[in-house]
Design an enzyme around this catalytic site. Sequence first.
Site, PDB file in Angstrom:
ATOM      1  N   ASP A   1     -41.671  12.243 -14.041  1.00 10.85           N
ATOM      2  CA  ASP A   1     -40.791  13.230 -12.522  1.00 10.85           C
ATOM      3  C   ASP A   1     -42.051  13.839 -11.918  1.00 10.85           C
ATOM      4  O   ASP A   1     -42.950  14.072 -11.967  1.00 10.85           O
ATOM      5  CB  ASP A   1     -39.852  13.999 -12.946  1.00 10.85           C
ATOM      6  CG  ASP A   1     -38.762  14.306 -11.675  1.00 10.85           C
ATOM      7  OD1 ASP A   1     -38.054  13.482 -11.592  1.00 10.85           O
ATOM      8  OD2 ASP A   1     -38.050  15.488 -12.338  1.00 10.85           O
ATOM      9  N   LEU A   2     -41.552  13.234 -10.260  1.00 13.06           N
ATOM     10  CA  LEU A   2     -41.628  14.396  -9.290  1.00 13.06           C
ATOM     11  C   LEU A   2     -41.170  15.810  -8.330  1.00 13.06           C
ATOM     12  O   LEU A   2     -41.287  16.467  -9.063  1.00 13.06           O
ATOM     13  CB  LEU A   2     -40.983  13.370  -8.252  1.00 13.06           C
ATOM     14  CG  LEU A   2     -42.644  13.806  -6.767  1.00 13.06           C
ATOM     15  CD1 LEU A   2     -44.173  14.159  -7.190  1.00 13.06           C
ATOM     16  CD2 LEU A   2     -41.760  13.251  -5.611  1.00 13.06           C
ATOM     17  N   ASP A   3     -40.004  15.998  -8.897  1.00 13.63           N
ATOM     18  CA  ASP A   3     -39.208  17.094  -7.690  1.00 13.63           C
ATOM     19  C   ASP A   3     -39.571  17.601  -9.351  1.00 13.63           C
ATOM     20  O   ASP A   3     -38.014  17.663 -10.151  1.00 13.63           O
ATOM     21  CB  ASP A   3     -37.884  16.665  -7.531  1.00 13.63           C
ATOM     22  CG  ASP A   3     -37.985  15.156  -6.285  1.00 13.63           C
ATOM     23  OD1 ASP A   3     -39.039  16.158  -5.375  1.00 13.63           O
ATOM     24  OD2 ASP A   3     -37.003  14.637  -5.952  1.00 13.63           O
TER      25      ASP A   3
ATOM     26  N   THR B   1     -40.016  20.581  -5.065  1.00 12.52           N
ATOM     27  CA  THR B   1     -39.170  20.023  -4.113  1.00 12.52           C
ATOM     28  C   THR B   1     -37.946  20.659  -4.386  1.00 12.52           C
ATOM     29  O   THR B   1     -36.950  20.176  -3.774  1.00 12.52           O
ATOM     30  CB  THR B   1     -39.445  18.976  -3.580  1.00 12.52           C
ATOM     31  OG1 THR B   1     -40.157  18.097  -4.917  1.00 12.52           O
ATOM     32  CG2 THR B   1     -40.662  18.471  -2.124  1.00 12.52           C
TER      33      THR B   1
ATOM     34  N   LYS C   1     -30.626  18.344 -10.134  1.00  9.80           N
ATOM     35  CA  LYS C   1     -31.535  18.153 -11.080  1.00  9.80           C
ATOM     36  C   LYS C   1     -31.416  16.806 -11.212  1.00  9.80           C
ATOM     37  O   LYS C   1     -30.744  16.104 -12.409  1.00  9.80           O
ATOM     38  CB  LYS C   1     -31.862  18.986 -11.594  1.00  9.80           C
ATOM     39  CG  LYS C   1     -32.656  20.074 -10.762  1.00  9.80           C
ATOM     40  CD  LYS C   1     -33.033  21.532 -11.851  1.00  9.80           C
ATOM     41  CE  LYS C   1     -33.284  22.401 -10.961  1.00  9.80           C
ATOM     42  NZ  LYS C   1     -34.157  23.633 -11.835  1.00  9.80           N
ATOM     43  N   GLY C   2     -32.364  15.641 -10.692  1.00 12.95           N
ATOM     44  CA  GLY C   2     -32.894  14.244 -11.054  1.00 12.95           C
ATOM     45  C   GLY C   2     -31.354  13.620 -11.260  1.00 12.95           C
ATOM     46  O   GLY C   2     -31.529  12.101 -11.367  1.00 12.95           O
TER      47      GLY C   2
ATOM     48  N   ARG D   1     -28.951  10.643  -4.852  1.00 12.24           N
ATOM     49  CA  ARG D   1     -28.283  11.433  -3.627  1.00 12.24           C
ATOM     50  C   ARG D   1     -26.895  11.346  -3.099  1.00 12.24           C
ATOM     51  O   ARG D   1     -26.262  12.676  -3.226  1.00 12.24           O
ATOM     52  CB  ARG D   1     -29.273  10.963  -2.561  1.00 12.24           C
ATOM     53  CG  ARG D   1     -29.539  12.132  -1.108  1.00 12.24           C
ATOM     54  CD  ARG D   1     -29.854  11.444   0.366  1.00 12.24           C
ATOM     55  NE  ARG D   1     -30.934  11.020  -0.157  1.00 12.24           N
ATOM     56  CZ  ARG D   1     -31.489   9.877   0.169  1.00 12.24           C
ATOM     57  NH1 ARG D   1     -31.000   9.931   1.725  1.00 12.24           N
ATOM     58  NH2 ARG D   1     -33.095  10.256   0.101  1.00 12.24           N
TER      59      ARG D   1
ATOM     60  N   SER E   1     -39.474   8.205 -10.398  1.00 12.19           N
ATOM     61  CA  SER E   1     -38.620   9.424  -9.806  1.00 12.19           C
ATOM     62  C   SER E   1     -37.229   8.679  -9.512  1.00 12.19           C
ATOM     63  O   SER E   1     -37.198   7.743  -8.925  1.00 12.19           O
ATOM     64  CB  SER E   1     -39.684  10.140  -8.556  1.00 12.19           C
ATOM     65  OG  SER E   1     -38.296  10.787  -7.579  1.00 12.19           O
ATOM     66  N   ALA E   2     -36.398  10.342  -8.964  1.00 10.13           N
ATOM     67  CA  ALA E   2     -34.917   9.488  -8.612  1.00 10.13           C
ATOM     68  C   ALA E   2     -34.842   9.429  -6.977  1.00 10.13           C
ATOM     69  O   ALA E   2     -33.796   9.058  -6.411  1.00 10.13           O
ATOM     70  CB  ALA E   2     -33.736  10.268  -9.049  1.00 10.13           C
ATOM     71  N   SER E   3     -36.184   9.905  -6.647  1.00  9.32           N
ATOM     72  CA  SER E   3     -36.139  10.347  -4.964  1.00  9.32           C
ATOM     73  C   SER E   3     -36.611   9.358  -4.050  1.00  9.32           C
ATOM     74  O   SER E   3     -37.358   8.357  -4.746  1.00  9.32           O
ATOM     75  CB  SER E   3     -36.915  11.265  -4.604  1.00  9.32           C
ATOM     76  OG  SER E   3     -37.026  11.510  -3.241  1.00  9.32           O
TER      77      SER E   3
ATOM     78  N   ASN F   1     -37.325   9.847  -1.261  1.00  8.76           N
ATOM     79  CA  ASN F   1     -38.499  10.594  -0.314  1.00  8.76           C
ATOM     80  C   ASN F   1     -40.151  10.438  -1.105  1.00  8.76           C
ATOM     81  O   ASN F   1     -41.161  11.189  -1.143  1.00  8.76           O
ATOM     82  CB  ASN F   1     -37.993  11.582   0.317  1.00  8.76           C
ATOM     83  CG  ASN F   1     -36.857  11.406   1.102  1.00  8.76           C
ATOM     84  OD1 ASN F   1     -36.524  10.626   1.901  1.00  8.76           O
ATOM     85  ND2 ASN F   1     -35.715  11.820   0.274  1.00  8.76           N
TER      86      ASN F   1
ATOM     87  N   LYS G   1     -30.913   7.957 -13.212  1.00  5.69           N
ATOM     88  CA  LYS G   1     -31.051   8.941 -14.455  1.00  5.69           C
ATOM     89  C   LYS G   1     -29.237   9.317 -14.494  1.00  5.69           C
ATOM     90  O   LYS G   1     -28.742   9.498 -13.539  1.00  5.69           O
ATOM     91  CB  LYS G   1     -32.012   9.805 -14.636  1.00  5.69           C
ATOM     92  CG  LYS G   1     -33.375   9.531 -14.524  1.00  5.69           C
ATOM     93  CD  LYS G   1     -34.350  10.619 -13.842  1.00  5.69           C
ATOM     94  CE  LYS G   1     -35.851  10.497 -13.427  1.00  5.69           C
ATOM     95  NZ  LYS G   1     -36.904  11.506 -12.956  1.00  5.69           N
TER      96      LYS G   1
ATOM     97  N   GLU H   1     -39.867  15.939 -17.844  1.00  8.41           N
ATOM     98  CA  GLU H   1     -39.555  15.915 -16.901  1.00  8.41           C
ATOM     99  C   GLU H   1     -38.905  17.196 -16.610  1.00  8.41           C
ATOM    100  O   GLU H   1     -39.007  18.510 -18.059  1.00  8.41           O
ATOM    101  CB  GLU H   1     -38.360  15.320 -17.613  1.00  8.41           C
ATOM    102  CG  GLU H   1     -37.038  13.576 -17.200  1.00  8.41           C
ATOM    103  CD  GLU H   1     -36.889  13.560 -15.603  1.00  8.41           C
ATOM    104  OE1 GLU H   1     -37.147  15.381 -15.168  1.00  8.41           O
ATOM    105  OE2 GLU H   1     -36.622  12.981 -14.464  1.00  8.41           O
ATOM    106  N   ASP H   2     -37.854  17.903 -15.416  1.00  6.52           N
ATOM    107  CA  ASP H   2     -37.955  19.177 -15.647  1.00  6.52           C
ATOM    108  C   ASP H   2     -35.584  18.795 -15.678  1.00  6.52           C
ATOM    109  O   ASP H   2     -35.417  20.053 -15.941  1.00  6.52           O
ATOM    110  CB  ASP H   2     -37.671  19.702 -14.174  1.00  6.52           C
ATOM    111  CG  ASP H   2     -37.596  19.315 -13.301  1.00  6.52           C
ATOM    112  OD1 ASP H   2     -37.282  17.980 -13.326  1.00  6.52           O
ATOM    113  OD2 ASP H   2     -37.164  19.789 -12.036  1.00  6.52           O
TER     114      ASP H   2
HETATM  115  C1  BG6 Z   1     -34.750  13.715  -7.763  1.00 10.71           C
HETATM  116  C2  BG6 Z   1     -34.337  15.700  -7.180  1.00 10.71           C
HETATM  117  O1  BG6 Z   1     -35.800  12.865  -8.069  1.00 10.71           O
HETATM  118  O2  BG6 Z   1     -34.237  12.991  -6.255  1.00 10.71           O
HETATM  119  C3  BG6 Z   1     -32.660  15.030  -6.856  1.00 10.71           C
HETATM  120  O3  BG6 Z   1     -33.982  15.974  -8.777  1.00 10.71           O
HETATM  121  C4  BG6 Z   1     -32.528  14.149  -5.946  1.00 10.71           C
HETATM  122  O4  BG6 Z   1     -32.606  16.740  -7.527  1.00 10.71           O
HETATM  123  C5  BG6 Z   1     -32.878  12.763  -6.354  1.00 10.71           C
HETATM  124  O5  BG6 Z   1     -30.758  14.489  -4.675  1.00 10.71           O
HETATM  125  C6  BG6 Z   1     -33.041  12.011  -4.879  1.00 10.71           C
HETATM  126  O6  BG6 Z   1     -33.956  12.419  -3.898  1.00 10.71           O
HETATM  127  P1  BG6 Z   1     -34.340  12.086  -2.269  1.00 10.71           P
HETATM  128  O7  BG6 Z   1     -35.200  12.781  -2.168  1.00 10.71           O
HETATM  129  O8  BG6 Z   1     -34.026  10.233  -2.498  1.00 10.71           O
HETATM  130  O9  BG6 Z   1     -32.528  12.218  -1.592  1.00 10.71           O
HETATM  131 MG    MG Z   2     -37.421  16.915 -11.216  1.00  9.00          MG
END
Ligand code: BG6
Ligand code: MG
Length: 218
Positions: free
Chosen positions: A8-10, A16, A44-45, A48, A115-117, A119, A146, A170-171
Site C-alpha cells: 500500500d502507499l499512503d 500521506t 484509511k485505505g 475517496r 494503492s486505492a489512491s 494520486n 478495498k 498495509e496500514d
Molecule cells: C488510500 C488512502 O490510499 O487512498 C485513503 O488510505 C484515500 O485515505 C484513498 O481516501 C483514495 O485516495 P485519493 O488520493 O484517490 O483521494
Molecule cells: Mg494506507
Amino acid sequence: MIACCLFDLDGVIVDTARYHYLAWASLARELGFEFTPAAGEATKGVSRMASLDIVLRAGGMDNRFSPAEKERLAAEKNARYLAYVASMTPREVLPGAVAFLRDVRAHGVLTVLGSASKNAGTILDRCELRPLFDAVVDGTGVSHPKPDPEVFVKGASAAGVRPENCVVFEDAAAGIEAAARAGMRSVGIGGSPLLAGATMQLDGFEGFTFEMLCREID
Ligand code: BG6
Ligand code: MG
C-alpha cells in the site's frame, strides 16, 4: 516461498495518511463540524467517495448533499490534499521503506504497489519511488475499492505470481481484509489494534529486512 511483496502507499511508504486526514478535517470544519483523528482512522485505505461518506456521517450530514454536490466536496478535498502533495520530496518517504524495498528486490522478489489512491502516480514521481516497483496498480485502475481484493489480485497478476506467494504490507484494516480475501499473507504496519487480522505486525520498516520477514511468516 515469497515471490512478490505488494505495498500500500499512503501510510506504508509515505506519510500521506496525515495529509488525507488534514484535508478532510479542514473540509469538515468548513461544513461546521470537527472530524477527529479517531474518526479519520476509518477513511484509511478507503476510496475517496467512500471516505467522503464516512466524513459526512461523522458530521450527521449523511443525506444532506446531492451526488453532484458530493462530487464537488470530494474535488475540494482533493485540491486541499494535492496542495500538501505538491511540496512532497523524497525526504517524506517513511524511515526504512526504501532500504526494505531495495532489500526485497535484491533477493529477486518482485515489488508491486497496490494503492486505492488516484494520486499514487503523482506521489511516486515526487518521491522518486517509481524505479523501486515492478508494477503499479492504483485507484485509476480498479473499480472495487478495498476491502475488495481487486487491487491486490490485479497486482499479483501483473507480477505473474500466485496469491499464496504474495505478502501485502498495509496500514489499514480495509487493506488487511482485502489481502485475506485475495488469499495473501499480510503485514500490518503502524501498530494499530485494528490490524489484528494481519499475519504479522510491524511498527515500521526501520531495521526490518527481507530475511526477518521470511523468518516470521514463511
Ligand atoms: C488510500 C488512502 O490510499 O487512498 C485513503 O488510505 C484515500 O485515505 C484513498 O481516501 C483514495 O485516495 P485519493 O488520493 O484517490 O483521494
Ligand atoms: Mg494506507
